[in-house]
Design a protein around this motif. Structure first.
Motif, PDB file in Angstrom:
ATOM      1  N   LEU A 138     -26.045  -8.074  57.299  1.00  0.00           N
ATOM      2  CA  LEU A 138     -27.178  -8.927  56.974  1.00  0.00           C
ATOM      3  C   LEU A 138     -26.849 -10.412  57.077  1.00  0.00           C
ATOM      4  N   VAL A 139     -25.607 -10.748  57.371  1.00  0.00           N
ATOM      5  CA  VAL A 139     -25.196 -12.144  57.382  1.00  0.00           C
ATOM      6  C   VAL A 139     -26.031 -12.954  58.357  1.00  0.00           C
ATOM      7  N   GLN A 140     -26.182 -12.470  59.591  1.00  0.00           N
ATOM      8  CA  GLN A 140     -26.927 -13.227  60.586  1.00  0.00           C
ATOM      9  C   GLN A 140     -28.397 -13.356  60.212  1.00  0.00           C
ATOM     10  N   ALA A 141     -28.969 -12.264  59.694  1.00  0.00           N
ATOM     11  CA  ALA A 141     -30.381 -12.310  59.292  1.00  0.00           C
ATOM     12  C   ALA A 141     -30.595 -13.333  58.185  1.00  0.00           C
ATOM     13  N   ILE A 142     -29.688 -13.366  57.212  1.00  0.00           N
ATOM     14  CA  ILE A 142     -29.803 -14.316  56.107  1.00  0.00           C
ATOM     15  C   ILE A 142     -29.626 -15.742  56.615  1.00  0.00           C
ATOM     16  N   ASN A 143     -28.648 -15.934  57.518  1.00  0.00           N
ATOM     17  CA  ASN A 143     -28.403 -17.270  58.064  1.00  0.00           C
ATOM     18  C   ASN A 143     -29.616 -17.811  58.812  1.00  0.00           C
ATOM     19  N   LEU A 144     -30.205 -16.971  59.664  1.00  0.00           N
ATOM     20  CA  LEU A 144     -31.251 -17.427  60.569  1.00  0.00           C
ATOM     21  C   LEU A 144     -32.639 -17.394  59.955  1.00  0.00           C
ATOM     22  N   ARG A 145     -32.867 -16.549  58.952  1.00  0.00           N
ATOM     23  CA  ARG A 145     -34.218 -16.346  58.437  1.00  0.00           C
ATOM     24  C   ARG A 145     -34.490 -17.033  57.103  1.00  0.00           C
ATOM     25  N   ALA A 146     -33.521 -17.772  56.575  1.00  0.00           N
ATOM     26  CA  ALA A 146     -33.776 -18.561  55.367  1.00  0.00           C
ATOM     27  C   ALA A 146     -34.677 -19.722  55.741  1.00  0.00           C
ATOM     28  N   GLU A 147     -35.920 -19.678  55.287  1.00  0.00           N
ATOM     29  CA  GLU A 147     -36.902 -20.684  55.677  1.00  0.00           C
ATOM     30  C   GLU A 147     -36.837 -21.936  54.810  1.00  0.00           C
ATOM     31  N   SER A 148     -36.549 -21.763  53.530  1.00  0.00           N
ATOM     32  CA  SER A 148     -36.506 -22.916  52.629  1.00  0.00           C
ATOM     33  C   SER A 148     -35.596 -22.624  51.451  1.00  0.00           C
ATOM     34  N   VAL A 149     -35.025 -23.689  50.910  1.00  0.00           N
ATOM     35  CA  VAL A 149     -34.170 -23.595  49.733  1.00  0.00           C
ATOM     36  C   VAL A 149     -34.205 -24.954  49.044  1.00  0.00           C
ATOM     37  N   ASN A 150     -34.096 -24.958  47.725  1.00  0.00           N
ATOM     38  CA  ASN A 150     -33.984 -26.224  47.017  1.00  0.00           C
ATOM     39  C   ASN A 150     -32.522 -26.477  46.667  1.00  0.00           C
ATOM     40  N   LEU A 151     -31.995 -27.614  47.144  1.00  0.00           N
ATOM     41  CA  LEU A 151     -30.631 -27.987  46.793  1.00  0.00           C
ATOM     42  C   LEU A 151     -30.567 -28.206  45.285  1.00  0.00           C
ATOM     43  N   PRO A 152     -29.587 -27.624  44.602  1.00  0.00           N
ATOM     44  CA  PRO A 152     -29.604 -27.652  43.144  1.00  0.00           C
ATOM     45  C   PRO A 152     -29.423 -29.040  42.558  1.00  0.00           C
ATOM     46  N   GLY A 153     -29.996 -29.230  41.402  1.00  0.00           N
ATOM     47  CA  GLY A 153     -29.811 -30.471  40.660  1.00  0.00           C
ATOM     48  C   GLY A 153     -28.855 -30.228  39.493  1.00  0.00           C
ATOM     49  N   VAL A 154     -28.806 -31.174  38.603  1.00  0.00           N
ATOM     50  CA  VAL A 154     -27.963 -31.051  37.417  1.00  0.00           C
ATOM     51  C   VAL A 154     -28.609 -31.860  36.301  1.00  0.00           C
ATOM     52  N   ALA A 155     -28.534 -31.337  35.089  1.00  0.00           N
ATOM     53  CA  ALA A 155     -29.105 -32.032  33.933  1.00  0.00           C
ATOM     54  C   ALA A 155     -28.105 -31.982  32.783  1.00  0.00           C
ATOM     55  N   LEU A 156     -27.900 -33.118  32.165  1.00  0.00           N
ATOM     56  CA  LEU A 156     -26.986 -33.190  31.027  1.00  0.00           C
ATOM     57  C   LEU A 156     -27.711 -32.858  29.726  1.00  0.00           C
ATOM     58  N   ASP A 157     -27.019 -32.158  28.852  1.00  0.00           N
ATOM     59  CA  ASP A 157     -27.496 -32.012  27.482  1.00  0.00           C
ATOM     60  C   ASP A 157     -27.192 -33.327  26.757  1.00  0.00           C
ATOM     61  N   ILE A 158     -28.194 -33.889  26.130  1.00  0.00           N
ATOM     62  CA  ILE A 158     -28.039 -35.185  25.485  1.00  0.00           C
ATOM     63  C   ILE A 158     -28.297 -35.065  23.980  1.00  0.00           C
ATOM     64  N   GLN A 159     -27.402 -35.638  23.193  1.00  0.00           N
ATOM     65  CA  GLN A 159     -27.579 -35.701  21.750  1.00  0.00           C
ATOM     66  C   GLN A 159     -27.771 -37.154  21.323  1.00  0.00           C
ATOM     67  N   SER A 160     -28.685 -37.353  20.424  1.00  0.00           N
ATOM     68  CA  SER A 160     -28.912 -38.687  19.864  1.00  0.00           C
ATOM     69  C   SER A 160     -28.167 -38.793  18.540  1.00  0.00           C
ATOM     70  N   ILE A 161     -27.269 -39.767  18.441  1.00  0.00           N
ATOM     71  CA  ILE A 161     -26.457 -39.920  17.232  1.00  0.00           C
ATOM     72  C   ILE A 161     -26.449 -41.390  16.798  1.00  0.00           C
ATOM     73  N   ARG A 162     -26.126 -41.582  15.538  1.00  0.00           N
ATOM     74  CA  ARG A 162     -25.848 -42.932  15.026  1.00  0.00           C
ATOM     75  C   ARG A 162     -24.335 -42.996  14.833  1.00  0.00           C
ATOM     76  N   ARG A 163     -23.677 -43.739  15.684  1.00  0.00           N
ATOM     77  CA  ARG A 163     -22.219 -43.707  15.770  1.00  0.00           C
ATOM     78  C   ARG A 163     -21.540 -44.015  14.449  1.00  0.00           C
ATOM     79  N   TYR A 164     -22.110 -44.896  13.682  1.00  0.00           N
ATOM     80  CA  TYR A 164     -21.508 -45.274  12.414  1.00  0.00           C
ATOM     81  C   TYR A 164     -22.322 -44.772  11.225  1.00  0.00           C
ATOM     82  N   GLY A 165     -23.222 -43.828  11.495  1.00  0.00           N
ATOM     83  CA  GLY A 165     -24.058 -43.288  10.429  1.00  0.00           C
ATOM     84  C   GLY A 165     -25.307 -44.108  10.191  1.00  0.00           C
TER      85      GLY A 165
END
Length: 199
Positions: A37-64
């Motif tokens: 199936l390698v050739q079929a997958i290579n040639l017949r993939a019509e669209s794909v979204n290149l992956p992104g990345v998202a950070l987990d963010i915490q809100s803190i008060r550094r000195y309280g």
């Protein structure tokens, strides 16, 4: 004082010198799966979204007390969807359907107990996305590590759709992704002392 006036000639010269990367030149590889199936997958993939990345963010008060500061605490990678134009005997749809049934046995058509769940190490596979420039040179390579399908979209069939193709779309989860550096590409910038995170 710097001249911030937009210069059309400079803009056009930059485009001519470095070009524009188009989004229609790519190839998909699913590693360690059926070689037929390698050739079929290579040639017949019509669209794909290149992956992104998202950070987990915490809100803190550094000195309280005082202003709230945002700091990274983790990372998330969104799922990736790939659409294929299937062949005349539905090869890619059947292949993906079989992959799902390998993960979770829900058809009773194998020697495994019905509703048996497979070990993850037995159903994951790396997926590689190759991006090419207009000359066919590979400029970006992304590897999705330990990927597996999580959703196989339904396909609408209609007597009225005389000029439509059978498109199979699957969504894949994965552990993480990375850019694969190859010799023909510009090397990624190396870490320096100036880029050391401040904790």
């Amino acid at each position: 004082m710097a001249n911030n006036t937009f210069n059309v000639s400079n803009f056009l010269s930059e485009l001519k010198a470095n070009g524009i990367l188009q989004t229609n030149k790519f190839m998909i590889d699913i590693v360690n799966k059926d070689n037929n199936l390698v050739q079929a997958i290579n040639l017949r993939a019509e669209s794909v979204n290149l992956p992104g990345v998202a950070l987990d963010i915490q809100s803190i008060r550094r000195y309280g007390i005082g202003p709230v500061q945002k700091m990274a605490s983790g990372v998330n990678f969104p799922d990736v969807s790939i659409s294929f134009i299937d062949d005349s005997v539905n090869t890619i749809w059947k292949y993906l359907y079989g992959w799902f049934n390998t993960i979770f046995q829900y058809t009773g058509n194998s020697n495994k107990p019905l509703y048996a769940l497979e070990y993850k190490e037995n159903y994951i596979s790396d997926i590689i996305i190759h991006v090419y420039d207009t000359a066919g040179k590979e400029v970006t390579t992304i590897k999705l590590k330990e990927a597996f399908p999580t959703n196989l979209s339904d396909v609408s069939l209609s007597w009225a759709d005389k000029n439509s193709f059978f498109k199979t779309t699957a969504t894949f989860a994965y552990t993480e992704w990375e850019e694969v550096i190859i010799a023909s590409k510009i090397p990624a910038p190396s870490a320096t002392a100036d880029s050391t995170p401040l904790i």
